[in-house]
Structure formats: C-alpha cells, structure tokens
Design an enzyme around this catalytic site. Sequence first.
Site, PDB file in Angstrom:
ATOM      1  N   HIS A  69     -45.071  -9.657  -1.895  1.00 40.97           N
ATOM      2  CA  HIS A  69     -46.534  -9.756  -1.948  1.00 40.97           C
ATOM      3  C   HIS A  69     -46.953 -11.001  -2.735  1.00 40.97           C
ATOM      4  O   HIS A  69     -47.830 -10.954  -3.599  1.00 40.97           O
ATOM      5  CB  HIS A  69     -47.144  -8.491  -2.561  1.00 40.97           C
ATOM      6  CG  HIS A  69     -47.016  -7.281  -1.687  1.00 40.97           C
ATOM      7  ND1 HIS A  69     -48.035  -6.780  -0.917  1.00 40.97           N
ATOM      8  CD2 HIS A  69     -45.951  -6.473  -1.430  1.00 40.97           C
ATOM      9  CE1 HIS A  69     -47.626  -5.712  -0.238  1.00 40.97           C
ATOM     10  NE2 HIS A  69     -46.349  -5.510  -0.532  1.00 40.97           N
ATOM     11  N   TYR A 335     -40.314  -4.138  -9.787  1.00 37.19           N
ATOM     12  CA  TYR A 335     -41.526  -4.890 -10.138  1.00 37.19           C
ATOM     13  C   TYR A 335     -41.329  -5.532 -11.519  1.00 37.19           C
ATOM     14  O   TYR A 335     -41.744  -6.659 -11.764  1.00 37.19           O
ATOM     15  CB  TYR A 335     -42.764  -3.978 -10.180  1.00 37.19           C
ATOM     16  CG  TYR A 335     -43.221  -3.437  -8.844  1.00 37.19           C
ATOM     17  CD1 TYR A 335     -42.359  -3.344  -7.761  1.00 37.19           C
ATOM     18  CD2 TYR A 335     -44.515  -3.008  -8.646  1.00 37.19           C
ATOM     19  CE1 TYR A 335     -42.770  -2.845  -6.541  1.00 37.19           C
ATOM     20  CE2 TYR A 335     -44.947  -2.505  -7.418  1.00 37.19           C
ATOM     21  CZ  TYR A 335     -44.063  -2.420  -6.371  1.00 37.19           C
ATOM     22  OH  TYR A 335     -44.475  -1.907  -5.156  1.00 37.19           O
TER      23      TYR A 335
END
Length: 357
Positions: A69, A335
């Site tokens: 992303h 993440y």
Amino acid sequence: MTDAQPSSFPLNRRTMLGGAAIAALGAAGLGGFLVTENRIGPWRLTARGLVDRLQDTAGGSFPGCRRNHAKGVAVAGYFESNGNGVELSKASVFRAGRYRLDGRFSLAGGNPHMPDVPTAPRGLGLRLFLPGREEWRMAMINVPVFLDATAQDFYDRTLAFAPDPATGKPDPAVMKRYIETHPKTAAALGIIEQGAPPPTFATSAFFGLNAFRFTDGDGVTVPVRWRLEPDSPPPATGPGSGDSALFDGLVADLERGPLRWRLVVVVGEPGDPTDDATQMWPSNRRAVHVGTVVLDRVATESAGNVQDVNFDPLVLPNGIEPSDDPLLHARSAAYSESYRRRAGESKPLGAVVVKEV
Ligand code: HEM
C-alpha cells in the site's frame, strides 16, 4: 511515535518451499528465514520474510515508502458515534459523541508510482483518538473477503501474483496454477469478481475482514466483523483520468464537501469462522450501525500527518480484542517490520501530491 516491535516475530505455520521459490527470493530474502531442518525446509516464516517478499516483488526499490500500500494520501475528520455500539462493547468509542480521526487511502502494492488500476485493492487506514489516550486503528480494503487464510498463503501468493520482470505483468500460467491448487483463494476470487469495483474511493465500501471480539460492560463477549458503507450525497465527481485517476477523483470529491461512511458491526453466531478471512459469514447476521465516519480534509502524506503512522490492526481500545484469526498477529508483525524499515530511510515526497486550495 514508536510503533516498531521485534522484527523476527515467528509466525505460526511451517511449510515446504519449492526450489524455484527459494531461488526467486535471492540472498536478501533468505535473511528473513530460519532453516530449521533439512536442505530446503521446513522454514519458519517471519515478519522479515513476509516484508522481504513484498519488497522483492514490488518492481523496484522505494526507500521511505510502505512495503505494501505504498501509494496513498492522507485524510482527516471524525467519527460520529450514535451510541448503538454500547450494547455490544464497553469501548469508549461507542458512547455517543464525536471522536477525532486521521487516516490514509491507498492502493495495494509496493510501488508508490503505480497507476490507479480499478481492480487493485483499495485501502483505508483509520486512527481514532479516544478518551484516556486510547486509540482504535484499523486497515481495511474494498473487498468482502481476503484471498489468503494464513500468512504462509499470503507469502506464497505474493510471489505467484507478482509481475514477471520480463513483461511487467503477472504470469497468467503461474497465477492459474496457484489458484488451481488453492481452493480458498479460488473461492474468494469468485466472490470478489462478482461485481465491478465502484468507480471512486468515495463510492467504495471498506471491510475489516478479520474477526475481532467485542466485550460489553457485563463481560459478555461476541465475535464481530466490521465494514464501512458509503453514505455520501450523490453524485460523486467520478474518477479523474491518467495514472492517479482514483486519487484525483478523491481529492476533487473532498474539495466539494465531506465524505461519509456508515460503520456497521456484524455479530457472528456460533459456528461462524473467526480464523479465516477468506470466508464470508451468512448474510442474515445481525448488523448494527454504530456511527458515521466523516472525512473532511485531504493532504499529501507528510511527517505532519500519516506518513509516520502504522495502522496496526492490533492497536485496539479496551472492549475490542483480537480473534483467533492468525492473520492478525502476522499483519501486526509485518506492518511493524515495514514501519521499522521505512522509518530509517529518507522520505520521498508523498506519492500523491494534493495541491493546496
Ligand atoms: C498476512 C497478511 C498481510 C500482510 C503480510 C500485510 C502486509 C502489509 C504491510 C507490510 C503493509 C505496510 C505497513 C506500513 O508500512 O505501515 C500493509 C499495509 C496495509 N494493509 Fe496489509 N497485509 C496483510 C493483510 C491485510 C488485510 C487482511 C487487510 C485488510 C483487511 C490489509 C490492509 C492493509 C491496508 C489498508 C494497508 C495500508 C495502511 C496504511 O495506509 O498505512 N492487509 N500491509
């Protein structure tokens, strides 16, 4: 913000990897694995391995950017809670009132300059600021099921669906073989491909996908999933043209006025899978509209907004807990590893530049 956690978080499942996959990883990729038994496996999948795989298949090196992303834009606004969620969870966010938030729209993929392909998964990360310095962070995408049930599947599919360096496009034969041997991915693709993606970010729904648990004031716990349903007054501006058509359309929509989404919490019943994001729950499950997300500002990503935020799905307020879905801990660890890497690199200008108005 100190979001980083240990990068070698071991993930649950062990597997055999074929020689071709190992060769494709290259020397950098091997750093993320522990060879635990014989010549080619089993391996222990780690957050480093997952992020190496994303990095190796991004189609280039993009320091300072998220490893997935990567293309995105910052937004801000508030959550207007209507009080309906109190019966399900004691989390303060469900008490009627207004809670400030910031967020980020994105497209899945590790290349911050990728064109806005309509079928690329669209992401929305949100961070709600709650009383007592609590936060509720979430990262959602615009499809109702995920393609992978486990981190190992995510890892394997990332390679199978990656662009072939020779053509710049995924190899259809490799994708086909992967889908044929992964029935859960095939079923999820069947669901996703039932409808064309909506034309804009503003008209997209966003799904949390992983199950969580809500605990109410009496200690009663229920399994839940949540989604955002678009609720902005029509007509949306529509996508722009060119490589940033979706993002330009979003900026134009937000310049005309706030955008709204209803936050809907779906309550699971006994037998509904809580550990498999490839499977939908039956459509007749109770759905509670708990409030509205209102976005009224948009900006280029910068140090002053969401550039240095990790939308870790395990940052949760008291009253919301993770389920047994193995993706949740894998996501949190990956993440964190992506955050750790990009935090140590100099930052490019945000991939989507929003002109001041
Ligand atoms: C094992 C499965 C997954 C892995 C390994 C993974 C990995 C990643 C990584 C490394 C990032 C970049 C994080 C950063 O640098 O801040 C990311 C971002 C993101 N992921 Fe995932 N992901 C997974 C599953 C999912 C699922 C199930 C969803 C949706 C429910 C999702 C939605 C997003 C979104 C929206 C972002 C962008 C957040 C932002 O704007 O910072 N991911 N993912």
